[in-house]
Design an enzyme around this catalytic site. Structure first.
Site, PDB file in Angstrom:
ATOM      1  N   GLY A 124       0.834  -1.203   0.000  1.00 16.88           N
ATOM      2  CA  GLY A 124       0.000   0.000   0.000  1.00 16.88           C
ATOM      3  C   GLY A 124       0.867   1.251   0.000  1.00 16.88           C
ATOM      4  N   ARG A 164       1.285  -4.844  -5.588  1.00 22.88           N
ATOM      5  CA  ARG A 164       1.237  -6.081  -4.811  1.00 22.88           C
ATOM      6  C   ARG A 164       1.561  -7.167  -5.835  1.00 22.88           C
ATOM      7  NH1 ARG A 164      -0.864  -4.241  -0.053  1.00 22.88           N
ATOM      8  NH2 ARG A 164      -2.302  -2.481  -0.127  1.00 22.88           N
ATOM      9  N   GLY A 218       5.385  -1.971   3.926  1.00 17.64           N
ATOM     10  CA  GLY A 218       4.808  -2.404   5.191  1.00 17.64           C
ATOM     11  C   GLY A 218       5.240  -3.817   5.558  1.00 17.64           C
ATOM     12  N   ASP A 219       4.424  -4.425   6.444  1.00 19.14           N
ATOM     13  CA  ASP A 219       4.835  -5.735   6.971  1.00 19.14           C
ATOM     14  C   ASP A 219       4.946  -6.791   5.885  1.00 19.14           C
ATOM     15  OD1 ASP A 219       1.854  -5.509   7.007  1.00 19.14           O
ATOM     16  OD2 ASP A 219       1.996  -7.572   7.691  1.00 19.14           O
ATOM     17  N   GLY A 220       4.026  -6.727   4.928  1.00 19.07           N
ATOM     18  CA  GLY A 220       4.117  -7.717   3.843  1.00 19.07           C
ATOM     19  C   GLY A 220       5.393  -7.563   3.045  1.00 19.07           C
ATOM     20  N   THR A 252       3.995   2.746   5.448  1.00 21.15           N
ATOM     21  CA  THR A 252       2.599   2.293   5.481  1.00 21.15           C
ATOM     22  C   THR A 252       1.811   3.216   6.400  1.00 21.15           C
ATOM     23  OG1 THR A 252       1.086   0.525   6.192  1.00 21.15           O
ATOM     24  CG2 THR A 252       3.205   0.657   7.336  1.00 21.15           C
ATOM     25  N   ASP A 285      -0.587   2.348   8.170  1.00 17.56           N
ATOM     26  CA  ASP A 285      -1.195   1.561   9.250  1.00 17.56           C
ATOM     27  C   ASP A 285      -0.533   1.716  10.606  1.00 17.56           C
ATOM     28  OD1 ASP A 285      -1.836  -1.289   7.025  1.00 17.56           O
ATOM     29  OD2 ASP A 285      -2.812   0.656   7.243  1.00 17.56           O
ATOM     30  N   ASP A 299       1.557  -0.224  11.942  1.00 15.75           N
ATOM     31  CA  ASP A 299       1.416  -1.559  12.551  1.00 15.75           C
ATOM     32  C   ASP A 299       2.751  -2.298  12.633  1.00 15.75           C
ATOM     33  OD1 ASP A 299       0.110  -3.314   9.587  1.00 15.75           O
ATOM     34  OD2 ASP A 299       1.758  -1.881   9.850  1.00 15.75           O
ATOM     35  N   ARG A 303      -5.909  -1.778   8.376  1.00 12.10           N
ATOM     36  CA  ARG A 303      -5.896  -3.243   8.251  1.00 12.10           C
ATOM     37  C   ARG A 303      -6.224  -3.856   9.617  1.00 12.10           C
ATOM     38  NH1 ARG A 303      -1.679  -6.197   4.301  1.00 12.10           N
ATOM     39  NH2 ARG A 303      -2.142  -4.334   3.096  1.00 12.10           N
ATOM     40  N   ALA A 309     -13.772  12.590  19.216  1.00 13.71           N
ATOM     41  CA  ALA A 309     -14.870  11.651  18.981  1.00 13.71           C
ATOM     42  C   ALA A 309     -15.420  11.127  20.306  1.00 13.71           C
ATOM     43  CB  ALA A 309     -14.378  10.483  18.131  1.00 13.71           C
ATOM     44  N   LYS A 311     -26.430  15.573  24.631  1.00 14.42           N
ATOM     45  CA  LYS A 311     -25.503  15.492  23.479  1.00 14.42           C
ATOM     46  C   LYS A 311     -26.330  15.539  22.194  1.00 14.42           C
ATOM     47  CE  LYS A 311     -21.051  14.615  22.680  1.00 14.42           C
ATOM     48  NZ  LYS A 311     -19.966  15.471  23.163  1.00 14.42           N
ATOM     49  N   GLU A 360     -11.305  -0.373  10.396  1.00 16.10           N
ATOM     50  CA  GLU A 360     -11.815  -1.351   9.419  1.00 16.10           C
ATOM     51  C   GLU A 360     -11.609  -2.797   9.890  1.00 16.10           C
ATOM     52  OE1 GLU A 360      -9.801  -1.346   5.659  1.00 16.10           O
ATOM     53  OE2 GLU A 360      -7.828  -1.144   6.560  1.00 16.10           O
TER      54      GLU A 360
HETATM   55  P1  ADP Z   1       2.412  -4.114   2.653  1.00 19.92           P
HETATM   56  O1  ADP Z   1       3.894  -4.137   2.472  1.00 19.92           O
HETATM   57  O2  ADP Z   1       1.833  -2.730   2.527  1.00 19.92           O
HETATM   58  O3  ADP Z   1       1.974  -4.871   3.882  1.00 19.92           O
HETATM   59  P2  ADP Z   1       1.588  -6.405   1.027  1.00 19.92           P
HETATM   60  O4  ADP Z   1       1.141  -7.194   2.203  1.00 19.92           O
HETATM   61  O5  ADP Z   1       0.775  -6.417  -0.213  1.00 19.92           O
HETATM   62  O6  ADP Z   1       1.765  -4.853   1.383  1.00 19.92           O
HETATM   63  O7  ADP Z   1       3.065  -6.893   0.622  1.00 19.92           O
HETATM   64  C1  ADP Z   1       3.687  -6.253  -0.508  1.00 19.92           C
HETATM   65  C2  ADP Z   1       4.303  -7.315  -1.397  1.00 19.92           C
HETATM   66  O8  ADP Z   1       5.313  -8.026  -0.681  1.00 19.92           O
HETATM   67  C3  ADP Z   1       3.337  -8.406  -1.840  1.00 19.92           C
HETATM   68  O9  ADP Z   1       2.552  -7.980  -2.932  1.00 19.92           O
HETATM   69  C4  ADP Z   1       4.310  -9.508  -2.240  1.00 19.92           C
HETATM   70  O10 ADP Z   1       4.870  -9.224  -3.516  1.00 19.92           O
HETATM   71  C5  ADP Z   1       5.405  -9.340  -1.184  1.00 19.92           C
HETATM   72  N1  ADP Z   1       5.203 -10.277  -0.082  1.00 19.92           N
HETATM   73  C6  ADP Z   1       4.335 -10.144   0.938  1.00 19.92           C
HETATM   74  N2  ADP Z   1       4.427 -11.200   1.776  1.00 19.92           N
HETATM   75  C7  ADP Z   1       5.382 -12.033   1.239  1.00 19.92           C
HETATM   76  C8  ADP Z   1       5.957 -13.299   1.605  1.00 19.92           C
HETATM   77  N3  ADP Z   1       5.562 -13.936   2.720  1.00 19.92           N
HETATM   78  N4  ADP Z   1       6.919 -13.844   0.807  1.00 19.92           N
HETATM   79  C9  ADP Z   1       7.323 -13.192  -0.318  1.00 19.92           C
HETATM   80  N5  ADP Z   1       6.831 -12.001  -0.725  1.00 19.92           N
HETATM   81  C10 ADP Z   1       5.872 -11.429   0.044  1.00 19.92           C
HETATM   82  O1  F6P Z   2      -1.783  -1.344   4.249  1.00 15.03           O
HETATM   83  C1  F6P Z   2      -2.274  -0.088   3.871  1.00 15.03           C
HETATM   84  C2  F6P Z   2      -3.746  -0.188   3.516  1.00 15.03           C
HETATM   85  O2  F6P Z   2      -4.211   1.091   3.183  1.00 15.03           O
HETATM   86  C3  F6P Z   2      -4.610  -0.775   4.618  1.00 15.03           C
HETATM   87  O3  F6P Z   2      -4.879   0.159   5.649  1.00 15.03           O
HETATM   88  C4  F6P Z   2      -5.822  -1.163   3.817  1.00 15.03           C
HETATM   89  O4  F6P Z   2      -6.620  -2.150   4.460  1.00 15.03           O
HETATM   90  C5  F6P Z   2      -5.188  -1.720   2.546  1.00 15.03           C
HETATM   91  O5  F6P Z   2      -3.932  -1.050   2.407  1.00 15.03           O
HETATM   92  C6  F6P Z   2      -5.998  -1.479   1.290  1.00 15.03           C
HETATM   93  O6  F6P Z   2      -5.319  -2.169   0.245  1.00 15.03           O
HETATM   94  P1  F6P Z   2      -5.572  -1.781  -1.306  1.00 15.03           P
HETATM   95  O7  F6P Z   2      -4.984  -0.435  -1.534  1.00 15.03           O
HETATM   96  O8  F6P Z   2      -4.834  -2.860  -2.069  1.00 15.03           O
HETATM   97  O9  F6P Z   2      -7.055  -1.797  -1.495  1.00 15.03           O
END
Ligand code: ADP
Ligand code: F6P
Length: 329
Positions: free
Chosen positions: A10, A78, A108-110, A132, A134, A136, A178, A193, A220, A229
């Site tokens: 993202g 992605r 991000g974490d992915g 990211t 998030d 997170d 997320r 809020a 209120k 979400e």
């Molecule tokens: P974010 O980095 O924002 O969390 P994603 O979760 O989509 O986004 O991860 C980004 C990209 O990293 C994925 O589209 C994929 O190409 C790669 N990726 C994520 N998890 C793995 C994994 N366990 N092994 C290899 N590549 C990964």
């Molecule tokens: O990880 C960032 C983020 O914006 C999350 O907060 C949200 O759930 C997700 O990406 C949305 O993903 P996409 O842009 O692929 O719809």
């Protein structure tokens, strides 16, 4: 040394500032940077950002004025192919073919899970910057993009308060994050809020309705409910139905902010954080570090092994949640 940099997952406001810092920091130390387009897909497909010189090396001039722009000029993606060893092998071959000796991953974490997997295919240094909205990731107080996402969400809450007051209504505003409630929690405090629903705390609909009845009795006339979400109650639309069925005393409307939170001009906080982390990533590579994410904790720049950045859920401090509760009464 020739360093590759990519933005993955993202997108987040501040990613451009981070890439700018990587380029400027490397150049200041006599090293080159290549911008890889569309995250890991750009490695698998060998697509690179072409600078003003017509080559794929990013010069300090190429990244002029990048800091104030949201999104990522390198583009992100992605990339399912990278989940497969064959895709990561192709990416490693591309690194070798183009003489890329190190990699900075802004994501991000992915993306960091991907970097961990890629380290089995590429032996050079890999360093991450937490890009990211998030917030997170462990190993940094805040992630790049979080501040801007909260600003956007808070401005939305402020605007909604006007119409909520005019019609004496309650708004359920769903924010991103997320599986994290960080955007929701900070936005709830900043936006004054009355209530917030986050994955980190149980959402008790009957108790919520009793609280809303007390607010109504106290006079209120409008209520803002910020909904993460990822809340276990199922997000704003489902929560709206549950509250309706439970006898919510306010007429309700729902707004899902969605991808609005991913855009916009980065806040100064995000630009400064992104610049610090991009520079720190280059320093880490030149110091021989690898497999780590650069972060800012307190006033210090720290490096955390990728696996530790996503090993567990990043908690929201209990004292912050208590403050949120005190302010909502
Ligand atoms: P974010 O980095 O924002 O969390 P994603 O979760 O989509 O986004 O991860 C980004 C990209 O990293 C994925 O589209 C994929 O190409 C790669 N990726 C994520 N998890 C793995 C994994 N366990 N092994 C290899 N590549 C990964
Ligand atoms: O990880 C960032 C983020 O914006 C999350 O907060 C949200 O759930 C997700 O990406 C949305 O993903 P996409 O842009 O692929 O719809």
């Amino acid at each position: 040394m020739k360093i590759g940099v990519l933005c993955s997952g993202g997108d987040a406001p501040g990613m451009n500032a981070c890439v700018r810092a990587v380029v400027r920091s490397a150049a200041a130390r006599g090293h080159q940077v290549v911008g890889i387009r569309r995250g890991y897909r750009g490695l698998v497909e060998e697509t690179f950002y072409v600078g003003e010189s017509g080559g794929i090396e990013l010069t300090p001039r190429d990244v002029s004025d990048w800091g104030r722009h949201g999104g990522t000029f390198l583009h992100s993606s992605r990339c399912p192919e990278f989940l497969e060893a064959e895709g990561r092998d192709r990416a490693a071959s591309a690194m070798a073919k183009h003489g890329l000796e190190a990699l900075v991953v802004v994501g991000g974490d992915g993306s960091f899970r991907g970097a961990t997997a890629f380290s089995q295919h590429f032996s050079g240094p890999i360093v991450g910057c937490p890009g990211t909205i998030d917030n997170d990731l462990l190993g940094t107080d805040f992630t790049i993009g979080f501040s801007t996402a909260v600003r956007t969400a808070t401005e939305a809450v402020d605007m909604l308060r006007d119409t909520a007051e005019s019609h004496e209504r309650m708004f359920l505003i769903e924010v991103m994050g997320r599986h994290s409630g960080y955007i929701a929690a900070i936005t709830a405090l900043a936006g004054s809020a009355e209530t917030v629903c986050i994955p980190e705390t149980p959402t008790d609909v009957p108790a919520m309705v009793d609280y809303l009845r007390r607010l109504k009795k106290r006079g209120k006339s409008s209520v803002m409910m910020i909904v993460a979400e990822g809340d276990e109650a199922g997000g704003a639309e489902i929560l709206h139905r549950k509250l309706e069925e439970a006898g919510c005393p306010f007429p309700m409307r729902v707004l899902i902010l969605g991808h609005l939170q991913r855009g916009g001009c980065p806040t100064p906080e995000d630009r400064v954080l992104a610049t610090r982390l991009g520079d720190a990533a280059v320093s880490a590579i030149l110091d021989g570090k690898s497999g780590v994410m650069a972060g800012v904790v307190g006033r210090e720049t720290v490096w955390t092994p990728f696996e530790q950045t996503y090993a567990r859920h990043k908690p929201i401090a209990p004292e912050f949640l208590e403050l949120l509760d005190r302010m909502a009464h």
